[in-house]
Design a protein around this motif. Structure first.
Motif, PDB file in Angstrom:
ATOM      1  N   ASN A   1     -23.164   2.486   6.456  1.00 35.85           N
ATOM      2  CA  ASN A   1     -23.010   3.842   5.450  1.00 35.85           C
ATOM      3  C   ASN A   1     -21.774   4.214   5.025  1.00 35.85           C
ATOM      4  O   ASN A   1     -21.464   5.485   4.765  1.00 35.85           O
ATOM      5  CB  ASN A   1     -23.588   5.082   6.363  1.00 35.85           C
ATOM      6  CG  ASN A   1     -24.923   5.747   5.451  1.00 35.85           C
ATOM      7  OD1 ASN A   1     -25.235   5.007   4.619  1.00 35.85           O
ATOM      8  ND2 ASN A   1     -25.012   6.873   6.145  1.00 35.85           N
ATOM      9  N   LYS A   2     -20.734   3.558   4.743  1.00 37.18           N
ATOM     10  CA  LYS A   2     -19.492   3.743   4.238  1.00 37.18           C
ATOM     11  C   LYS A   2     -19.176   2.998   2.978  1.00 37.18           C
ATOM     12  O   LYS A   2     -19.735   1.499   2.843  1.00 37.18           O
ATOM     13  CB  LYS A   2     -18.409   3.534   5.194  1.00 37.18           C
ATOM     14  CG  LYS A   2     -18.492   4.851   6.397  1.00 37.18           C
ATOM     15  CD  LYS A   2     -17.415   4.688   7.314  1.00 37.18           C
ATOM     16  CE  LYS A   2     -17.455   5.695   8.448  1.00 37.18           C
ATOM     17  NZ  LYS A   2     -17.483   7.286   8.025  1.00 37.18           N
ATOM     18  N   LEU A   3     -18.093   3.043   2.178  1.00 34.60           N
ATOM     19  CA  LEU A   3     -17.912   2.682   1.126  1.00 34.60           C
ATOM     20  C   LEU A   3     -16.434   2.341   0.638  1.00 34.60           C
ATOM     21  O   LEU A   3     -15.604   3.499   0.650  1.00 34.60           O
ATOM     22  CB  LEU A   3     -18.691   3.075  -0.248  1.00 34.60           C
ATOM     23  CG  LEU A   3     -18.754   2.306  -1.520  1.00 34.60           C
ATOM     24  CD1 LEU A   3     -19.831   1.033  -1.057  1.00 34.60           C
ATOM     25  CD2 LEU A   3     -19.460   3.129  -2.471  1.00 34.60           C
ATOM     26  N   THR A   4     -15.832   1.214   0.894  1.00 32.57           N
ATOM     27  CA  THR A   4     -14.517   1.005   0.836  1.00 32.57           C
ATOM     28  C   THR A   4     -13.986   0.246  -0.554  1.00 32.57           C
ATOM     29  O   THR A   4     -14.408  -0.830  -0.547  1.00 32.57           O
ATOM     30  CB  THR A   4     -13.895   0.541   2.074  1.00 32.57           C
ATOM     31  OG1 THR A   4     -14.244   1.151   3.033  1.00 32.57           O
ATOM     32  CG2 THR A   4     -12.416   0.221   1.892  1.00 32.57           C
ATOM     33  N   PHE A   5     -13.203   0.703  -1.216  1.00 33.80           N
ATOM     34  CA  PHE A   5     -12.620   0.118  -2.489  1.00 33.80           C
ATOM     35  C   PHE A   5     -11.174  -0.462  -2.041  1.00 33.80           C
ATOM     36  O   PHE A   5     -10.473   0.687  -2.164  1.00 33.80           O
ATOM     37  CB  PHE A   5     -12.710   0.832  -3.731  1.00 33.80           C
ATOM     38  CG  PHE A   5     -14.125   0.961  -4.172  1.00 33.80           C
ATOM     39  CD1 PHE A   5     -14.711   0.297  -5.192  1.00 33.80           C
ATOM     40  CD2 PHE A   5     -14.911   2.086  -3.768  1.00 33.80           C
ATOM     41  CE1 PHE A   5     -16.009   0.168  -5.646  1.00 33.80           C
ATOM     42  CE2 PHE A   5     -16.155   2.113  -4.357  1.00 33.80           C
ATOM     43  CZ  PHE A   5     -16.756   1.402  -5.127  1.00 33.80           C
ATOM     44  N   SER A   6     -10.792  -1.384  -1.693  1.00 35.60           N
ATOM     45  CA  SER A   6      -9.567  -1.744  -1.283  1.00 35.60           C
ATOM     46  C   SER A   6      -8.855  -2.785  -2.164  1.00 35.60           C
ATOM     47  O   SER A   6      -9.519  -3.383  -3.024  1.00 35.60           O
ATOM     48  CB  SER A   6      -9.428  -2.380   0.152  1.00 35.60           C
ATOM     49  OG  SER A   6     -10.298  -3.437   0.173  1.00 35.60           O
ATOM     50  N   GLN A   7      -7.614  -2.731  -2.189  1.00 43.09           N
ATOM     51  CA  GLN A   7      -6.772  -3.646  -3.237  1.00 43.09           C
ATOM     52  C   GLN A   7      -7.138  -3.341  -4.619  1.00 43.09           C
ATOM     53  O   GLN A   7      -7.107  -4.278  -5.691  1.00 43.09           O
ATOM     54  CB  GLN A   7      -7.170  -5.140  -2.767  1.00 43.09           C
ATOM     55  CG  GLN A   7      -6.555  -5.506  -1.356  1.00 43.09           C
ATOM     56  CD  GLN A   7      -6.783  -6.957  -1.024  1.00 43.09           C
ATOM     57  OE1 GLN A   7      -7.595  -7.703  -1.772  1.00 43.09           O
ATOM     58  NE2 GLN A   7      -5.851  -7.500  -0.348  1.00 43.09           N
ATOM     59  N   ILE A   8      -7.093  -2.160  -5.014  1.00 45.29           N
ATOM     60  CA  ILE A   8      -7.503  -1.734  -6.189  1.00 45.29           C
ATOM     61  C   ILE A   8      -6.263  -1.142  -6.702  1.00 45.29           C
ATOM     62  O   ILE A   8      -5.086  -1.149  -6.126  1.00 45.29           O
ATOM     63  CB  ILE A   8      -8.626  -0.645  -6.434  1.00 45.29           C
ATOM     64  CG1 ILE A   8      -8.150   0.606  -5.643  1.00 45.29           C
ATOM     65  CG2 ILE A   8      -9.793  -1.044  -6.136  1.00 45.29           C
ATOM     66  CD1 ILE A   8      -9.086   2.007  -5.822  1.00 45.29           C
ATOM     67  N   SER A   9      -6.225  -0.861  -8.117  1.00 46.72           N
ATOM     68  CA  SER A   9      -5.023  -0.509  -8.906  1.00 46.72           C
ATOM     69  C   SER A   9      -5.241   0.263 -10.088  1.00 46.72           C
ATOM     70  O   SER A   9      -5.423   0.020 -11.081  1.00 46.72           O
ATOM     71  CB  SER A   9      -3.983  -1.779  -9.367  1.00 46.72           C
ATOM     72  OG  SER A   9      -2.896  -1.261  -9.895  1.00 46.72           O
ATOM     73  N   ILE A  10      -5.400   1.591  -9.608  1.00 51.77           N
ATOM     74  CA  ILE A  10      -5.436   2.667 -10.762  1.00 51.77           C
ATOM     75  C   ILE A  10      -4.261   3.427 -10.868  1.00 51.77           C
ATOM     76  O   ILE A  10      -3.547   4.137 -10.189  1.00 51.77           O
ATOM     77  CB  ILE A  10      -6.602   3.743 -10.238  1.00 51.77           C
ATOM     78  CG1 ILE A  10      -7.800   3.255  -9.749  1.00 51.77           C
ATOM     79  CG2 ILE A  10      -6.794   4.887 -11.083  1.00 51.77           C
ATOM     80  CD1 ILE A  10      -8.778   4.068  -9.190  1.00 51.77           C
ATOM     81  N   PHE A  11      -3.817   3.146 -12.089  1.00 55.17           N
ATOM     82  CA  PHE A  11      -2.423   3.763 -12.696  1.00 55.17           C
ATOM     83  C   PHE A  11      -2.606   5.251 -13.063  1.00 55.17           C
ATOM     84  O   PHE A  11      -3.339   5.457 -13.967  1.00 55.17           O
ATOM     85  CB  PHE A  11      -1.961   2.714 -13.862  1.00 55.17           C
ATOM     86  CG  PHE A  11      -0.571   3.418 -14.445  1.00 55.17           C
ATOM     87  CD1 PHE A  11       0.670   3.124 -13.403  1.00 55.17           C
ATOM     88  CD2 PHE A  11      -0.615   3.892 -15.682  1.00 55.17           C
ATOM     89  CE1 PHE A  11       1.699   3.876 -14.001  1.00 55.17           C
ATOM     90  CE2 PHE A  11       0.661   4.374 -16.126  1.00 55.17           C
ATOM     91  CZ  PHE A  11       1.784   4.619 -15.401  1.00 55.17           C
ATOM     92  N   VAL A  12      -1.775   5.986 -12.731  1.00 54.48           N
ATOM     93  CA  VAL A  12      -2.061   7.504 -13.017  1.00 54.48           C
ATOM     94  C   VAL A  12      -0.384   7.737 -13.573  1.00 54.48           C
ATOM     95  O   VAL A  12       0.560   7.855 -12.760  1.00 54.48           O
ATOM     96  CB  VAL A  12      -2.133   8.177 -11.625  1.00 54.48           C
ATOM     97  CG1 VAL A  12      -2.219   9.896 -12.094  1.00 54.48           C
ATOM     98  CG2 VAL A  12      -3.543   7.891 -10.942  1.00 54.48           C
ATOM     99  N   LYS A  13      -0.334   8.129 -14.613  1.00 56.86           N
ATOM    100  CA  LYS A  13       0.951   8.163 -15.269  1.00 56.86           C
ATOM    101  C   LYS A  13       1.393   9.464 -15.060  1.00 56.86           C
ATOM    102  O   LYS A  13       0.637  10.622 -15.024  1.00 56.86           O
ATOM    103  CB  LYS A  13       0.732   8.195 -16.873  1.00 56.86           C
ATOM    104  CG  LYS A  13       1.786   8.407 -17.653  1.00 56.86           C
ATOM    105  CD  LYS A  13       1.755   7.952 -19.293  1.00 56.86           C
ATOM    106  CE  LYS A  13       2.931   8.193 -20.071  1.00 56.86           C
ATOM    107  NZ  LYS A  13       2.818   7.741 -21.223  1.00 56.86           N
TER     108      LYS A  13
END
Length: 775
Positions: A335-347
């Motif tokens: 019942n959990k959701l993990t997005f690992s090793q992502i790369s969201i650039f926030v300027k």
């Protein structure tokens, strides 16, 4: 405001408006007017590179400074850092920073209190609710109710409610947790409608007095950039970007700060099998340096994540506030959701929108569920500095104290999770012409036309959001089409050629977000913005707007079901409505091209025709030579100036005469202009009963029948009555212009000095002159 000019001599002559600050990224911005007003009044100046960066998130220090200057002017500088030998705030240090005085003044006036730990945190971003609260308190504006007690749902409700009927939310989305940009901050202050102080004039006066002292040496550390200085930040400290000798030195890299603000999303009822349903959305902003989000964890707030599938993260990749780029997918576990090793650039200085979406299972016992940040995990958000790669440690959740470190480098604000419930079937949309007919119109070049096409939209089974509308049948004379809902004074959207999926001659498209209520007809009106003749408007262009029956290419309508969250399909041509868009038909059947009336572009236009006779109705029938009809013709104002301003030129008039029991000399009819009654034009007509008097060839006659734009002329019809009462009984006499408004022809022939037209568009089918009657 009258701009005062100040001239000075410092090596070379300068002469510049006292308020002349040009910010090159402002003129085309949505909030340009508000930004420029604050610039003009000296509240904001922009950056040294000549930009304002209106889309950059604003922090607490920046917002408080412009707010305090706007409300209090020079008084904003009066705040002291010291109170009982202690700083105003725990994070204010001995070396004063540019915002200290404004923050101290605000604290002394009860506008802010700081955080529970006694800090101000000037670099933290500001959301809409916080900015609105500070603004209402600064101007001492009344609230609709007292601030909430501890057990109430939201602290910001009184402040949002106080402005609910005002101007702010007309141009700024009502999302309390949304991070405020610099442009939105300017718009907020102006939209509140309160007096704005002027401060720049005083500052410039002081600068002038320094500059005119030619022999005075530059003083580093006085806060004014003088000759020979690259910068002057008001101190002589190093390592702050401006050195102790006032030379620009790159500022050392500082640890980055990441702010995440969840966007509120209301409950949603969808159908089984709904695709790409938005489950959670947030804005991420970075300050001090850019950052990367490398991990996100979510969990089920209600129900089970097993009721969904294809959980996907989407990111706004081009800064248009639409999360369109697919980033990563994840499968729920426990019942959990993990997005690992992502790369969201926030300027740094900007915010990035991120959305979690998913599909709903198509079968089985699908039950309601919702998704939230998995705050039970200490690392439910993980970020790193973009420049030095340092980990961002510690998460401050909804203003609570940090638990893992003395300083939290990630700040998260959450909203109530969106609850998904299930039921219903996917809807369809029927698009037809409105039952109230739209007549042919003459479109004056350089102006906004009357309504040219009226459409009706009827959704079934569910509310439907129309996301795109494509209208054909235009021409090069049309700049754009404006769309209005019934009764609205301002347009809902503007359709342009460049918005179409495929640019096609004469086709105009609009992206919109119009929610159409289920089982209710929504009327949409289309008006044209016509080019002036200097911009491509062409006399005689015939325009008949239409919606295509095609189901490929630039289709007429694109829409999405609100409950199903499914895109409606284009009509498959059968007799069953299965989540489809039907054009030109009110039943499930093949599409029919929907075409409106034909309209003509003109470079001048007759605006009105009225009775101008001074005799009242009921006057006795006159005898002998008499002026028995008189009409006033008025031309619309315009600016069509290619080859000179175009005038209306009357060439032929056909008057319908009703002479009951009255007789005329058929060779006696004359047309004249009231301003010069000695000049006449001969007309042909009958003697008695119903007949027509025709005055033709007027363009080449001596009588003046030219109507300049925005002006009027009066023309009269004269004839000789030989018998006012042919036999016993009542006699009546009346002249009129009838059969007006029909594009197939009428009693008036005129030209706009380019083309000739045999009809007029004045809204009336006939205009009558005085009615004479003898008993």
């Amino acid at each position: 405001m009258q701009k005062r000019f100040v001239c000075m001599a410092v090596l070379l002559v300068l002469c510049t408006p006292a308020y002349a600050v040009v910010l090159r990224d402002v003129p085309a911005h949505t909030y340009a007017d508000s930004i420029e007003q604050l610039v003009e009044q000296g509240i904001i100046q922009g950056y040294a590179d000549g930009t304002f960066r209106p889309n950059q998130p604003i922090n607490r220090a920046e917002f408080l400074k412009i707010l305090m200057l706007a409300v209090y002017g020079k008084e904003s500088f009066e705040g002291t850092q010291e109170q009982s030998s202690s700083p105003c705030f725990a994070d204010f240090y001995a070396t004063a920073q540019w915002f200290y005085s404004h923050a101290c003044t605000a604290k002394q006036r009860g506008i802010i209190n700081g955080y529970p730990d006694g800090t101000f945190r000037g670099e933290a971003t500001v959301n809409l609710a916080e900015a609105l609260k500070m603004s209402l308190l600064a101007w001492d504006l009344p609230l609709r109710r007292s601030p909430p007690e501890a057990d109430e749902a939201e602290w910001y409700d009184p402040y949002m409610d106080a402005e609910a009927s005002g101007e702010v939310f007309r141009t700024i989305k009502r999302e309390p947790a949304a991070l405020l940009t610099r442009g939105e901050a300017a718009e907020l202050l102006i939209r509140l409608g309160q007096p704005i102080q002027t401060v720049r004039a005083d500052a410039l006066e002081q600068q002038v007095q320094i500059l005119i002292q030619k022999n005075a040496p530059a003083i580093c550390g006085n806060g004014t950039v003088e000759r020979g200085e690259e910068c002057d930040d008001g101190n002589t400290e190093n390592d702050d970007g401006c050195s102790e000798i006032c030379v620009v030195v790159p500022e050392p890299v500082r640890h980055g700060f990441l702010a995440i603000a969840q966007r509120p999303m209301g409950a949603l009822s969808v159908t089984k099998g709904a695709k790409n349903v938005p489950l959670l959305a947030f804005d991420a902003g970075a300050s001090r340096q850019s950052a990367y989000i490398t991990q996100l964890k979510f969990s089920a707030a209600v129900g089970s994540l097993a009721h969904g599938t294809n959980y996907t993260l989407y990111v706004d990749a081009d800064g248009d506030d639409i999360a369109e780029k697919k980033l990563a997918t994840a499968v729920p576990q426990n019942n959990k959701l993990t997005f690992s090793q992502i790369s969201i650039f926030v300027k740094e200085g900007y915010y990035t929108r991120v959305e979690l979406r998913g599909d709903v299972q198509t079968s089985g016992d699908v039950q309601s569920f919702s998704v939230e940040f998995d705050a039970s995990a200490s690392n439910f958000v993980v970020g790193v500095d973009a420049e030095d790669g340092r980990d961002m440690v510690g998460i401050e959740l909804n203003g609570a104290d940090c638990t893992l470190s003395s300083i939290c480098w990630i700040q998260v604000h959450t909203e109530d999770p969106r609850l998904l419930s299930f039921g219903g079937t996917q809807g369809s949309l029927f698009v037809t012409k409105d039952t109230t007919p739209v007549r042919s119109r003459q479109l004056l070049a350089g102006a906004l036309s009357d309504v040219l096409l009226a459409l009706e939209f009827l959704p079934t089974e569910e509310d439907v959001e129309m996301t795109k509308l494509s209208i054909g049948g235009g021409s090069a004379s049309i700049d754009s089409l404006e769309l209005y809902t019934e009764g609205a004074s301002s347009s809902l959207a503007v359709a342009r050629k460049t918005v179409c999926n495929t640019v096609t001659t004469g086709t105009f498209c609009a992206d919109l977000h119009l929610v159409l209520p289920k089982d209710k007809k929504t009327r949409l009106l289309v008006r044209a913005r016509v080019n002036a003749d200097t911009a491509g408007g062409t006399s005689g262009d015939a325009i008949a707007l239409s919606l295509t029956s095609s189901t490929a290419g630039n289709v007429a309508v694109e829409a999405t079901g609100q409950a199903s969250q499914l895109d409606l399909n284009q009509n498959d041509g059968n007799s069953t409505a299965e989540g489809e868009i039907f054009i030109g038909t009110s039943t499930a059947s093949a599409n029919v091209t929907l075409t409106g009336e034909t309209h003509d572009v003109v470079l001048a236009k007759i605006a009105s025709i009225t009775n101008a006779h001074t005799d009242p109705d009921g006057t006795s029938v006159p005898s002998g030579e008499t002026t028995f009809a008189r009409f006033r013709f008025t031309a619309s104002p315009h600016l069509n100036s290619a080859g000179g301003l175009n005038d209306v030129v009357l060439d032929s008039l056909a008057f319908s005469i009703s002479a009951t029991n009255v007789q005329f000399n058929s060779a006696s009819f004359l047309l004249l202009n009231i301003l010069d009654q000695t000049v006449t034009a001969s007309c042909t007509g009958g003697t008695t009963g119903a007949f027509t008097v025709t005055c033709s060839g007027l363009e080449n006659a001596s009588v003046n029948t030219v109507i300049p734009q925005g002006e009027s002329i009066e023309l009269a019809l004269r004839g000789t009555v030989t018998n006012t009462q042919v036999s016993n009984g009542t006699s009546t006499l009346q002249a009129q212009l009838q059969g007006l408004g029909s594009r197939s022809g009428g009693p008036i022939t005129w030209n706009d000095e380019v083309l000739s037209f045999q009809w007029v568009d004045i809204g009336n089918s006939s205009v009558k002159s005085v009615l004479y009657r003898t008993f």
